[in-house]
Motif scaffolding. Structure first.
Motif, PDB file in Angstrom:
ATOM      1  N   ALA A 190       0.280  11.344 -25.655  1.00  0.00           N
ATOM      2  CA  ALA A 190       1.596  11.542 -26.263  1.00  0.00           C
ATOM      3  C   ALA A 190       1.506  11.535 -27.793  1.00  0.00           C
ATOM      4  O   ALA A 190       2.247  12.234 -28.484  1.00  0.00           O
ATOM      5  CB  ALA A 190       2.553  10.457 -25.781  1.00  0.00           C
ATOM      6  N   LEU A 191       0.550  10.766 -28.335  1.00  0.00           N
ATOM      7  CA  LEU A 191       0.393  10.722 -29.788  1.00  0.00           C
ATOM      8  C   LEU A 191      -0.127  12.043 -30.329  1.00  0.00           C
ATOM      9  O   LEU A 191       0.237  12.453 -31.437  1.00  0.00           O
ATOM     10  CB  LEU A 191      -0.553   9.579 -30.166  1.00  0.00           C
ATOM     11  CG  LEU A 191      -0.684   9.287 -31.666  1.00  0.00           C
ATOM     12  CD1 LEU A 191       0.682   8.912 -32.259  1.00  0.00           C
ATOM     13  CD2 LEU A 191      -1.688   8.172 -31.914  1.00  0.00           C
ATOM     14  N   HIS A 192      -0.979  12.739 -29.583  1.00  0.00           N
ATOM     15  CA  HIS A 192      -1.416  14.071 -29.992  1.00  0.00           C
ATOM     16  C   HIS A 192      -0.210  15.004 -30.131  1.00  0.00           C
ATOM     17  O   HIS A 192      -0.096  15.758 -31.111  1.00  0.00           O
ATOM     18  CB  HIS A 192      -2.393  14.645 -28.966  1.00  0.00           C
ATOM     19  CG  HIS A 192      -3.775  14.078 -29.042  1.00  0.00           C
ATOM     20  ND1 HIS A 192      -4.108  12.864 -28.500  1.00  0.00           N
ATOM     21  CD2 HIS A 192      -4.920  14.569 -29.597  1.00  0.00           C
ATOM     22  CE1 HIS A 192      -5.401  12.626 -28.700  1.00  0.00           C
ATOM     23  NE2 HIS A 192      -5.919  13.641 -29.372  1.00  0.00           N
ATOM     24  N   TYR A 193       0.690  14.943 -29.149  1.00  0.00           N
ATOM     25  CA  TYR A 193       1.870  15.808 -29.183  1.00  0.00           C
ATOM     26  C   TYR A 193       2.805  15.416 -30.323  1.00  0.00           C
ATOM     27  O   TYR A 193       3.395  16.274 -30.993  1.00  0.00           O
ATOM     28  CB  TYR A 193       2.613  15.739 -27.853  1.00  0.00           C
ATOM     29  CG  TYR A 193       1.948  16.523 -26.747  1.00  0.00           C
ATOM     30  CD1 TYR A 193       1.855  17.898 -26.820  1.00  0.00           C
ATOM     31  CD2 TYR A 193       1.421  15.883 -25.630  1.00  0.00           C
ATOM     32  CE1 TYR A 193       1.251  18.631 -25.803  1.00  0.00           C
ATOM     33  CE2 TYR A 193       0.815  16.603 -24.608  1.00  0.00           C
ATOM     34  CZ  TYR A 193       0.731  17.975 -24.705  1.00  0.00           C
ATOM     35  OH  TYR A 193       0.128  18.693 -23.711  1.00  0.00           O
ATOM     36  N   ALA A 194       2.958  14.115 -30.565  1.00  0.00           N
ATOM     37  CA  ALA A 194       3.804  13.666 -31.665  1.00  0.00           C
ATOM     38  C   ALA A 194       3.247  14.138 -33.012  1.00  0.00           C
ATOM     39  O   ALA A 194       3.993  14.532 -33.911  1.00  0.00           O
ATOM     40  CB  ALA A 194       3.935  12.148 -31.642  1.00  0.00           C
ATOM     41  N   ALA A 195       1.918  14.115 -33.152  1.00  0.00           N
ATOM     42  CA  ALA A 195       1.301  14.592 -34.390  1.00  0.00           C
ATOM     43  C   ALA A 195       1.521  16.089 -34.564  1.00  0.00           C
ATOM     44  O   ALA A 195       1.836  16.557 -35.665  1.00  0.00           O
ATOM     45  CB  ALA A 195      -0.190  14.268 -34.380  1.00  0.00           C
ATOM     46  N   LEU A 196       1.366  16.857 -33.482  1.00  0.00           N
ATOM     47  CA  LEU A 196       1.556  18.304 -33.572  1.00  0.00           C
ATOM     48  C   LEU A 196       3.009  18.655 -33.866  1.00  0.00           C
ATOM     49  O   LEU A 196       3.292  19.602 -34.607  1.00  0.00           O
ATOM     50  CB  LEU A 196       1.106  18.961 -32.265  1.00  0.00           C
ATOM     51  CG  LEU A 196       1.135  20.486 -32.244  1.00  0.00           C
ATOM     52  CD1 LEU A 196       0.183  21.055 -33.288  1.00  0.00           C
ATOM     53  CD2 LEU A 196       0.771  21.014 -30.864  1.00  0.00           C
ATOM     54  N   TYR A 226      -4.352  17.088 -35.573  1.00  0.00           N
ATOM     55  CA  TYR A 226      -3.232  18.012 -35.382  1.00  0.00           C
ATOM     56  C   TYR A 226      -2.038  17.702 -36.292  1.00  0.00           C
ATOM     57  O   TYR A 226      -1.024  18.393 -36.234  1.00  0.00           O
ATOM     58  CB  TYR A 226      -2.776  17.985 -33.919  1.00  0.00           C
ATOM     59  CG  TYR A 226      -3.878  18.332 -32.952  1.00  0.00           C
ATOM     60  CD1 TYR A 226      -4.258  19.646 -32.733  1.00  0.00           C
ATOM     61  CD2 TYR A 226      -4.579  17.334 -32.261  1.00  0.00           C
ATOM     62  CE1 TYR A 226      -5.277  19.964 -31.854  1.00  0.00           C
ATOM     63  CE2 TYR A 226      -5.599  17.643 -31.386  1.00  0.00           C
ATOM     64  CZ  TYR A 226      -5.939  18.961 -31.187  1.00  0.00           C
ATOM     65  OH  TYR A 226      -6.961  19.277 -30.325  1.00  0.00           O
ATOM     66  N   ALA A 227      -2.148  16.662 -37.101  1.00  0.00           N
ATOM     67  CA  ALA A 227      -1.026  16.274 -37.960  1.00  0.00           C
ATOM     68  C   ALA A 227      -0.986  17.158 -39.206  1.00  0.00           C
ATOM     69  O   ALA A 227      -2.008  17.573 -39.749  1.00  0.00           O
ATOM     70  CB  ALA A 227      -1.155  14.807 -38.368  1.00  0.00           C
ATOM     71  N   ARG A 228       0.240  17.431 -39.663  1.00  0.00           N
ATOM     72  CA  ARG A 228       0.411  18.231 -40.878  1.00  0.00           C
ATOM     73  C   ARG A 228       0.103  17.392 -42.105  1.00  0.00           C
ATOM     74  O   ARG A 228       0.238  16.169 -42.102  1.00  0.00           O
ATOM     75  CB  ARG A 228       1.848  18.750 -40.964  1.00  0.00           C
ATOM     76  CG  ARG A 228       2.239  19.669 -39.824  1.00  0.00           C
ATOM     77  CD  ARG A 228       3.681  20.107 -39.958  1.00  0.00           C
ATOM     78  NE  ARG A 228       4.118  20.874 -38.801  1.00  0.00           N
ATOM     79  CZ  ARG A 228       5.355  21.330 -38.632  1.00  0.00           C
ATOM     80  NH1 ARG A 228       6.277  21.067 -39.548  1.00  0.00           N
ATOM     81  NH2 ARG A 228       5.666  22.022 -37.552  1.00  0.00           N
ATOM     82  N   GLU A 229      -0.295  18.055 -43.171  1.00  0.00           N
ATOM     83  CA  GLU A 229      -0.634  17.348 -44.399  1.00  0.00           C
ATOM     84  C   GLU A 229       0.101  17.980 -45.572  1.00  0.00           C
ATOM     85  O   GLU A 229      -0.030  19.187 -45.809  1.00  0.00           O
ATOM     86  CB  GLU A 229      -2.144  17.422 -44.630  1.00  0.00           C
ATOM     87  CG  GLU A 229      -2.622  16.583 -45.786  1.00  0.00           C
ATOM     88  CD  GLU A 229      -4.129  16.595 -45.936  1.00  0.00           C
ATOM     89  OE1 GLU A 229      -4.641  15.895 -46.815  1.00  0.00           O
ATOM     90  OE2 GLU A 229      -4.792  17.331 -45.172  1.00  0.00           O
ATOM     91  N   PRO A 230       0.860  17.214 -46.332  1.00  0.00           N
ATOM     92  CA  PRO A 230       1.199  15.795 -46.094  1.00  0.00           C
ATOM     93  C   PRO A 230       2.420  15.679 -45.193  1.00  0.00           C
ATOM     94  O   PRO A 230       3.236  16.603 -45.103  1.00  0.00           O
ATOM     95  CB  PRO A 230       1.497  15.285 -47.502  1.00  0.00           C
ATOM     96  CG  PRO A 230       2.078  16.487 -48.197  1.00  0.00           C
ATOM     97  CD  PRO A 230       1.393  17.704 -47.619  1.00  0.00           C
ATOM     98  N   PRO A 232       4.990  12.256 -43.160  1.00  0.00           N
ATOM     99  CA  PRO A 232       5.106  10.838 -42.791  1.00  0.00           C
ATOM    100  C   PRO A 232       4.355  10.503 -41.504  1.00  0.00           C
ATOM    101  O   PRO A 232       3.781   9.416 -41.387  1.00  0.00           O
ATOM    102  CB  PRO A 232       6.613  10.636 -42.633  1.00  0.00           C
ATOM    103  CG  PRO A 232       7.233  11.713 -43.454  1.00  0.00           C
ATOM    104  CD  PRO A 232       6.311  12.885 -43.346  1.00  0.00           C
ATOM    105  N   ALA A 233       4.378  11.444 -40.552  1.00  0.00           N
ATOM    106  CA  ALA A 233       3.670  11.188 -39.302  1.00  0.00           C
ATOM    107  C   ALA A 233       2.173  11.031 -39.546  1.00  0.00           C
ATOM    108  O   ALA A 233       1.517  10.152 -38.978  1.00  0.00           O
ATOM    109  CB  ALA A 233       3.933  12.315 -38.303  1.00  0.00           C
ATOM    110  N   ARG A 234       1.631  11.883 -40.412  1.00  0.00           N
ATOM    111  CA  ARG A 234       0.201  11.790 -40.715  1.00  0.00           C
ATOM    112  C   ARG A 234      -0.131  10.466 -41.394  1.00  0.00           C
ATOM    113  O   ARG A 234      -1.141   9.828 -41.076  1.00  0.00           O
ATOM    114  CB  ARG A 234      -0.205  12.963 -41.604  1.00  0.00           C
ATOM    115  CG  ARG A 234      -1.697  12.964 -41.937  1.00  0.00           C
ATOM    116  CD  ARG A 234      -2.074  14.098 -42.874  1.00  0.00           C
ATOM    117  NE  ARG A 234      -3.508  14.092 -43.126  1.00  0.00           N
ATOM    118  CZ  ARG A 234      -4.417  14.639 -42.354  1.00  0.00           C
ATOM    119  NH1 ARG A 234      -4.036  15.261 -41.248  1.00  0.00           N
ATOM    120  NH2 ARG A 234      -5.703  14.584 -42.643  1.00  0.00           N
ATOM    121  N   ASP A 235       0.706  10.038 -42.319  1.00  0.00           N
ATOM    122  CA  ASP A 235       0.460   8.776 -43.014  1.00  0.00           C
ATOM    123  C   ASP A 235       0.444   7.608 -42.037  1.00  0.00           C
ATOM    124  O   ASP A 235      -0.394   6.694 -42.146  1.00  0.00           O
ATOM    125  CB  ASP A 235       1.526   8.549 -44.083  1.00  0.00           C
ATOM    126  CG  ASP A 235       1.456   9.583 -45.202  1.00  0.00           C
ATOM    127  OD1 ASP A 235       0.383  10.206 -45.350  1.00  0.00           O
ATOM    128  OD2 ASP A 235       2.466   9.776 -45.901  1.00  0.00           O
TER     129      ASP A 235
END
Length: 614
Positions: A190-196, A226-230, A232-235
């Motif tokens: 689920a964290l992979h999907y949240a990051a995407l 898979y998180a966008r940069e920058p 908040p989710a990535r941080d």
């Protein structure tokens, strides 16, 4: 109330009941409503009294109860849309039905119920940025680290017995319409999907619930990939990843302190103390930050066949990565003897057949860049393949056929070879003879001192183990082995990138006895499990079988000796009816030969068996 109206109500109630059964659901409330309708018809027939309920009332009660029946489509659609109330209702309905979480071998709860195509409601909520739904599902008992089982529309449709178009449509309707339904998401959490989805709220809820940010999908990628940069989710994910890594490093350091690598390797490797200590020392330097971080760790294992080279690499991977199968990559270099087979290793260039598949090595390293990679029989590879390996060892990076750069400085590369195996074997035997002579000399007492059993035991206990004193001389390495390696590989820069050349020496007598005992135990387990036969042996049998050791074939010669001199006799006795289920077999040593004695189920003693007379 008229009979037709009651019959109609009961009819509709039975229809709803059949519908509930077809949905594989049994609810107390629904069953109660249906039973009430059926009982009302029976009471009317017995009393023909005043109407008690109307047909509309019965149907209304049944429909209200049916509203609480678990419905897969509504459950996952509620997760997709973030309908918290509907999620609660569906989970309650599933709990009342008494069913366990589908597709979950560990027996998860109702909130972990999998879709027929492989995902969970928690994944759907995270993929659609429904933080409130994620929080509610976690409260209801959903586990944050369950892996995705959806491997693309075609594979999912085949496993579920659907048409691929149906799988595509259901993925879009009941999971997420903005993701590529044809792609594989195998192993995602689920964290992979949240990051995407760049959902900071969902990521925060998952991480606070204990989601592992270091978990990898089938491609070996973490959620951070898979998180966008920058964002908040990535941080958030970066912060928790650092915490998890620090905790893992501390736990690994404590584990290494309590259970050193040498101790682990000695449990599975017979002998080879010098090789174990060399490998463990180099790995310890790397783990504790006392090694060159710009280059990977490279070993070359030299020695005869069947001496433990491959097994040592396997056990090293198990120790480093806790039995993760993806962390051990084995490539048989005899499959890369031709120039064009470089493409099989790193992938074909654009425009060639197989370009999209990638190479065997690059695919594996893309999944686990810190794996233990074994290049078995590297001396058989084509020189162009060695050029690729030179780049890999020198820079710790590799460019695949698609032009993608793979960083693998944290990997450990192990090459095995039989080059100079005869010279190493003879040198090892000479070292053993010298060590045994020194041991005998130290155990020998002065002539003017009376020899007693106590003084002899004391002298032997003070003498070092001959295995620990064996060390290949520098003269032998430089003047015998290195010229052979240089003549074969033809380049000094290749040999210069090897951190440690590890020498595997022939087994000592005590080690051979240990190997024979291990092999007999393995066959005893097979005899007990397959044929209900108890296999035992006398001590002299170990020495007789150890005499069949061939220095050129190592432990494999012991395996062949046991099969030839023991297993063949047992199989022949079984074929001729002298040995059946429930019997016992005792191996005896007679004049250097191995004989059988058999104890039948009704007997108490073993009787020697003459196979020639049977």
């Amino acid at each position: 109330m008229s009979a037709p109206s009651v019959r109609t109500a009961a009819k509709y109630a039975r229809v709803l009941q059949r519908w509930a059964r077809s949905s594989s659901v049994s609810l107390k409330r629904f069953s109660g409503a249906v039973c009430e309708a059926c009982n009302e018809e029976q009471r009317w027939r017995q009393t023909r009294s005043t109407p008690f309920i109307t047909a509309a009332g019965v149907i209304t009660v049944a429909l209200v109860a049916a509203d609480h029946v678990y419905n897969e489509k509504r459950f996952f659609k509620a997760a997709r849309l973030g309908n918290v109330q509907e999620l609660k209702k569906q989970v309650e309905a599933l709990i009342e039905s008494g069913e366990r979480a589908r597709g979950d071998e560990s027996g998860g709860g109702a909130a972990d119920r999998r879709h027929a195509l492989g995902w969970t409601a928690l994944m759907a909520a995270a993929a659609n940025d429904r933080a409130a739904a994620v929080q509610e599902l976690l409260k209801l008992g959903a586990r944050p680290d369950l892996p995705e089982q959806y491997a693309g529309a075609a594979a999912a449709a085949a496993s579920a017995g659907l048409h691929p178009l149906d799988a595509l449509q259901r993925r879009e309707d009941e999971f997420c319409a903005s993701m590529n339904a044809r792609a594989s998401f195998l192993g995602w959490t689920a964290l992979h999907y949240a990051a995407l989805a760049d959902s900071a709220g969902a990521a925060r809820a998952l991480l606070e619930a204990g989601a592992d940010p270091t978990a990898r999908d089938h491609a070996g990628r973490r959620a951070l990939h898979y998180a966008r940069e920058p964002s908040p989710a990535r941080d958030l994910i970066v912060d928790h990843t650092r915490r998890w890594e620090r905790a893992k490093e501390a736990a690994a350091a404590e584990e290494r302190r309590r259970f050193p690598l040498e101790q682990r390797l000695r449990q599975f490797i017979v002998g080879q103390q010098a090789a174990i200590e060399t490998v463990a020392a180099a790995v310890r330097r790397k783990e504790n930050g006392w090694a060159d971080e710009e280059h990977p760790l490279v070993f070359l294992f030299l020695g005869s066949s069947g001496i433990g080279k491959t097994e040592l690499a396997k056990q090293l991977a198990r120790y480093m990565h806790r039995d993760d199968p993806a962390a051990f990559i084995r490539l048989d270099m005899s499959e890369y003897q031709e120039k064009h087979e470089v493409a099989k290793l790193i992938g074909a260039p654009p425009g060639y057949v197989g370009h999209e598949e990638g190479g065997q090595l690059t695919r594996a390293l893309a999944r686990r860049a810190d794996a233990v990679v074994l290049f078995d029989e590297v001396d058989k590879a084509h020189p162009d393949v060695l050029t690729v390996l030179l780049q890999l060892f020198d820079e710790g990076r590799l460019t695949d056929g698609k032009g993608k750069l793979i960083e693998c400085k944290n990997a450990i590369f192990v090459m095995t070879s039989n080059l100079a195996s005869d010279e190493i074997a003879q040198h090892g035997l000479q070292l053993r003879r010298e060590a045994e002579a020194r041991l005998a000399q130290r155990a020998r007492l002065p002539g003017d001192q009376p020899e007693t059993q106590e003084t002899r035991v004391e002298a032997l206990s003070e003498s070092p183990n001959p295995e620990e004193t064996l060390e290949v001389s520098r003269h032998f390495k430089d003047n015998v082995v290195r010229p052979i390696l240089k003549r074969h590989f033809g380049r000094d820069e290749f040999l210069g990138r090897i951190n440690e050349i590890v020498y595997f020496l022939p087994f000592s007598r005590q080690e051979l006895l240990t190997l024979v005992n291990m092999e007999l135990k393995r066959w005893a387990d097979k005899a007990r499990c397959r044929h209900a036969v108890e296999l035992r042996w006398e001590g002299g049998v170990l020495g007789a079988l150890a005499d069949g050791y061939d220095v050129h074939y190592g432990a494999r010669s012991i395996q062949h000796e046991v099969e030839r001199r023991v297993v063949n006799q047992i199989a022949l006795a079984a074929e001729r009816g002298a040995l059946g289920r429930g019997c016992g077999v005792l191996l005896l040593e007679r004049g250097g030969r191995v004989a059988l004695a058999v104890r039948r189920p009704a007997d108490t003693d073993y009787t020697p068996l003459d196979l020639a007379a049977v």
